[in-house]
Design a protein around this motif. Structure first.
Motif, PDB file in Angstrom:
ATOM      1  N   GLU A 137     -10.085  62.926  -7.555  1.00 54.30           N
ATOM      2  CA  GLU A 137      -9.761  62.388  -8.869  1.00 54.30           C
ATOM      3  C   GLU A 137      -8.793  61.215  -8.746  1.00 54.30           C
ATOM      4  O   GLU A 137      -8.166  61.005  -7.710  1.00 54.30           O
ATOM      5  CB  GLU A 137      -9.122  63.474  -9.739  1.00 54.30           C
ATOM      6  CG  GLU A 137     -10.006  64.710  -9.928  1.00 54.30           C
ATOM      7  CD  GLU A 137      -9.274  65.819 -10.635  1.00 54.30           C
ATOM      8  OE1 GLU A 137      -8.052  65.682 -10.893  1.00 54.30           O
ATOM      9  OE2 GLU A 137      -9.915  66.853 -10.936  1.00 54.30           O
TER      10      GLU A 137
ATOM     11  N   ARG B 135      -6.678  64.665  -4.697  1.00 56.46           N
ATOM     12  CA  ARG B 135      -6.284  63.256  -4.799  1.00 56.46           C
ATOM     13  C   ARG B 135      -5.950  62.728  -3.411  1.00 56.46           C
ATOM     14  O   ARG B 135      -5.635  63.487  -2.497  1.00 56.46           O
ATOM     15  CB  ARG B 135      -5.058  63.098  -5.718  1.00 56.46           C
ATOM     16  CG  ARG B 135      -5.366  63.362  -7.190  1.00 56.46           C
ATOM     17  CD  ARG B 135      -4.105  63.166  -8.042  1.00 56.46           C
ATOM     18  NE  ARG B 135      -4.384  63.358  -9.451  1.00 56.46           N
ATOM     19  CZ  ARG B 135      -4.773  62.410 -10.287  1.00 56.46           C
ATOM     20  NH1 ARG B 135      -4.931  61.176  -9.842  1.00 56.46           N
ATOM     21  NH2 ARG B 135      -5.014  62.670 -11.560  1.00 56.46           N
TER      22      ARG B 135
ATOM     23  N   LYS C  35     -15.606  54.972  -3.181  1.00 51.84           N
ATOM     24  CA  LYS C  35     -15.143  55.569  -4.434  1.00 51.84           C
ATOM     25  C   LYS C  35     -16.196  56.530  -4.993  1.00 51.84           C
ATOM     26  O   LYS C  35     -15.881  57.651  -5.398  1.00 51.84           O
ATOM     27  CB  LYS C  35     -14.817  54.477  -5.451  1.00 51.84           C
ATOM     28  CG  LYS C  35     -14.376  54.981  -6.823  1.00 51.84           C
ATOM     29  CD  LYS C  35     -14.001  53.814  -7.716  1.00 51.84           C
ATOM     30  CE  LYS C  35     -13.568  54.291  -9.098  1.00 51.84           C
ATOM     31  NZ  LYS C  35     -14.689  54.851  -9.876  1.00 51.84           N
ATOM     32  N   ARG C  36     -17.445  56.085  -4.984  1.00 51.82           N
ATOM     33  CA  ARG C  36     -18.523  56.933  -5.496  1.00 51.82           C
ATOM     34  C   ARG C  36     -18.638  58.228  -4.695  1.00 51.82           C
ATOM     35  O   ARG C  36     -18.731  59.331  -5.271  1.00 51.82           O
ATOM     36  CB  ARG C  36     -19.842  56.163  -5.443  1.00 51.82           C
ATOM     37  CG  ARG C  36     -21.044  56.944  -6.008  1.00 51.82           C
ATOM     38  CD  ARG C  36     -22.335  56.295  -5.555  1.00 51.82           C
ATOM     39  NE  ARG C  36     -22.527  56.439  -4.116  1.00 51.82           N
ATOM     40  CZ  ARG C  36     -23.375  55.713  -3.394  1.00 51.82           C
ATOM     41  NH1 ARG C  36     -24.080  54.757  -3.976  1.00 51.82           N
ATOM     42  NH2 ARG C  36     -23.503  55.921  -2.091  1.00 51.82           N
TER      43      ARG C  36
ATOM     44  N   LEU D 219      -9.175  57.892  -8.886  1.00 47.41           N
ATOM     45  CA  LEU D 219      -9.529  56.635  -8.224  1.00 47.41           C
ATOM     46  C   LEU D 219      -9.974  55.625  -9.283  1.00 47.41           C
ATOM     47  O   LEU D 219     -11.119  55.636  -9.732  1.00 47.41           O
ATOM     48  CB  LEU D 219     -10.651  56.858  -7.210  1.00 47.41           C
ATOM     49  CG  LEU D 219     -10.306  57.693  -5.976  1.00 47.41           C
ATOM     50  CD1 LEU D 219     -11.551  57.967  -5.165  1.00 47.41           C
ATOM     51  CD2 LEU D 219      -9.260  56.995  -5.120  1.00 47.41           C
TER      52      LEU D 219
ATOM     53  N   GLU E 196     -15.653  60.603  -5.340  1.00 45.46           N
ATOM     54  CA  GLU E 196     -15.753  61.249  -6.650  1.00 45.46           C
ATOM     55  C   GLU E 196     -16.818  62.346  -6.637  1.00 45.46           C
ATOM     56  O   GLU E 196     -16.658  63.390  -7.283  1.00 45.46           O
ATOM     57  CB  GLU E 196     -16.038  60.209  -7.728  1.00 45.46           C
ATOM     58  CG  GLU E 196     -14.834  59.317  -8.020  1.00 45.46           C
ATOM     59  CD  GLU E 196     -15.134  58.208  -9.013  1.00 45.46           C
ATOM     60  OE1 GLU E 196     -14.172  57.669  -9.592  1.00 45.46           O
ATOM     61  OE2 GLU E 196     -16.329  57.883  -9.205  1.00 45.46           O
ATOM     62  N   ASN E 197     -17.897  62.139  -5.891  1.00 46.21           N
ATOM     63  CA  ASN E 197     -18.906  63.186  -5.738  1.00 46.21           C
ATOM     64  C   ASN E 197     -18.332  64.418  -5.049  1.00 46.21           C
ATOM     65  O   ASN E 197     -18.797  65.538  -5.282  1.00 46.21           O
ATOM     66  CB  ASN E 197     -20.104  62.662  -4.938  1.00 46.21           C
ATOM     67  CG  ASN E 197     -20.942  61.666  -5.719  1.00 46.21           C
ATOM     68  OD1 ASN E 197     -20.861  61.610  -6.942  1.00 46.21           O
ATOM     69  ND2 ASN E 197     -21.732  60.869  -5.005  1.00 46.21           N
TER      70      ASN E 197
END
Length: 498
Positions: free
Chosen positions: A143, A9, A134-135, A145, A138-139
């Protein structure tokens, strides 16, 4: 990113942007310092200086939560932490931002944001900055977001204030010169480690650890490095292709150096400057984050010098340092990862140290370790061994290690054997003659002793297995000891349980 699971995070950054704080992160920290632990006083000044005097959620909750979440302020006392003091005492807004961003990169998953920014730059992607970052995050496994969050974009803006990220036309990219000065590695280094297969990454971790103990410029024999790789994660390696698949690519990429290429499992290598600069303990699950800085620089001392410190009759401080180095060097020799001191020597009048360690040799194990530097006339007593049992149970450990410069009483040894036979715990009691042999002759004496101890423990624990086998063979009895029919009252032809 690693062979262990981590909860990834980013810190909260609500109402903590450079725009709100006037591009000077020291401003809210000075308010906290002036308030001297009075949160209400600090909150009123947050409202006055940053939110036009409005005492609302932004000043009452968001700014304090962000200060605590980023590690700048202690949650209990609402005083500046050591990190907060380092930032507030910086001589300029730029240096304060760099001190802050450095900690976010190394300790708050900011490395992943650097990787996301680098990826977007090389792809030359444009669009909603918030959505693109963000994308990518996350890839990378980050976590928490939400679509509304600006935690990642606010941290990126602070990286720009620090000069770690710069605008390049319509794109943003990491400034590798600044990044290298700040953390010892540039974005290409970080990306290469993050993308590396787990086998080569484990090889680098082990070689780097060996460099910390043997000396940074010393060549390390590769055969024991190979052996530890195979012990810890055989499935990651083709045993017959270790040089071709692991060593040669790492040499070509500049992570390691070798005096000459050799086939098979022979040869030697050393960590390159690129590997030595890398903040590996912040990227990989690694033991060096648990070793205090004042000891890390002494890990390269030859074992005879550690022995001289341990037995220095004129200096308690030297004896304490020698005891701590003994504990750490023995753990490293056993391929264990120190996880932290429970007590350091200076906390016990330089007479003992207590550590936690973990192993990943086929299966995970946790070890509680106590080292005692006793007078020649003293021995480790039963009560001292029993205390470690309670600590092991509390720490959910599997192995209890007690090391002494003298010996153990017969009662202490009998007690350790009894606990080994009757519980899941096992003991490694290392007496003074083994310690002296290890410090004089190296790891071979210690490893031989540990292997013999493992055989002793196995013999004692076989009785547990015999009992379990006997129980399973008579498992058709009820709680009163009476036999129960194999069916459930339906008769011999009734339905079977699945």
């Amino acid at each position: 990113m690693s062979d262990t699971t981590r909860n990834l995070r980013l810190p909260s950054f609500n109402d903590f942007s450079p725009g709100i704080l006037g591009k000077d992160i020291r401003r809210p920290l000075r308010i906290v310092a002036d308030a001297q632990g009075d949160r209400d006083v600090a909150v009123k000044r947050f409202a006055s200086e940053f939110f036009s005097g409005n005492a609302n959620k932004r000043s009452i909750t968001n700014v304090p939560v962000t200060l605590i979440n980023t590690g700048l302020v202690d949650s209990g006392t609402f005083l500046l932490t050591d990190f907060g003091l380092d930032v507030v005492n910086a001589s300029s807004p730029l240096l304060a931002a760099r001190e802050f961003v450095k900690r976010m990169i190394l300790d708050r998953n900011g490395i992943l944001l650097i990787e996301a920014i680098r990826t977007l730059y090389y792809r030359r992607e444009v669009g909603s900055r918030k959505a693109l970052l963000k994308r990518e995050l996350e890839n990378l496994g980050v976590e928490g977001l939400s679509n509304a969050t600006t935690d990642h974009t606010t941290l990126e803006n602070w990286m720009m204030e620090a000069g770690v990220v710069v605008q390049d036309g319509q794109y943003r990219r990491p400034d590798d010169d600044v990044l290298r000065d700040l953390i010892g590695a540039d974005s290409d280094d970080l990306s290469a480690i993050l993308a590396m297969e787990p086998g080569p990454r484990l090889f680098l971790e082990i070689l780097r650890r060996c460099a910390e103990t043997a000396g940074h410029r010393e060549y390390i024999p590769l055969k024991p490095v190979y052996s530890e790789c195979l012990r810890r994660a055989r499935a990651w390696f083709d045993e017959d292709q270790l040089r071709k698949n692991v060593v040669d690519p790492l040499l070509a990429a500049g992570w390691i150096e070798a005096p000459a290429a050799k086939s098979g499992k022979g040869g030697s290598a050393r960590a390159s400057d690129r590997l030595l600069r890398m903040p590996l303990d912040k990227i990989l699950p690694h033991m060096f984050g648990a070793i205090p800085g004042d000891l890390r620089g002494k890990l390269t001392l030859p074992l005879p010098e550690v022995r001289n410190l341990l037995y220095d009759k004129d200096s308690k401080n030297n004896r304490g340092i020698g005891l701590e180095l003994l504990a750490l060097r023995m753990l490293l020799a056993l391929a264990l990862e120190p996880r932290g001191f429970r007590q350091r020597a200076r906390d016990t009048s330089f007479a003992e140290v207590d550590l936690l360690a973990e192993g990943r040799d086929l299966l995970f194990s946790r070890w509680v370790v106590q080292c005692k530097n006793l007078k020649e006339s003293s021995k480790v007593q039963l009560s001292e061994v029993a205390k470690e049992v309670g600590i092991a149970i509390h720490q959910k450990a599997h192995v209890v290690v007690v090391v002494t410069t003298t010996d153990f009483t017969s009662e202490a040894r009998k007690y350790a054997d009894e606990i080994t036979r009757e519980t899941h715990l096992q003991f490694l009691l290392v007496p003074g003659d083994i310690v002296r042999g290890y410090l004089s002759g190296g790891e071979a004496r210690l490893l031989e002793f540990v292997m013999n101890n493992a055989a002793h423990v196995m013999a004692m624990k076989r009785g547990q297995l015999d009992g379990a086998i006997h129980w399973s063979q008579v498992g058709g009895s009820n709680v009163d000891g009476e036999n129960v029919p194999e069916g459930d009252g339906e008769g011999a032809d009734g339905p079977e349980d699945t």
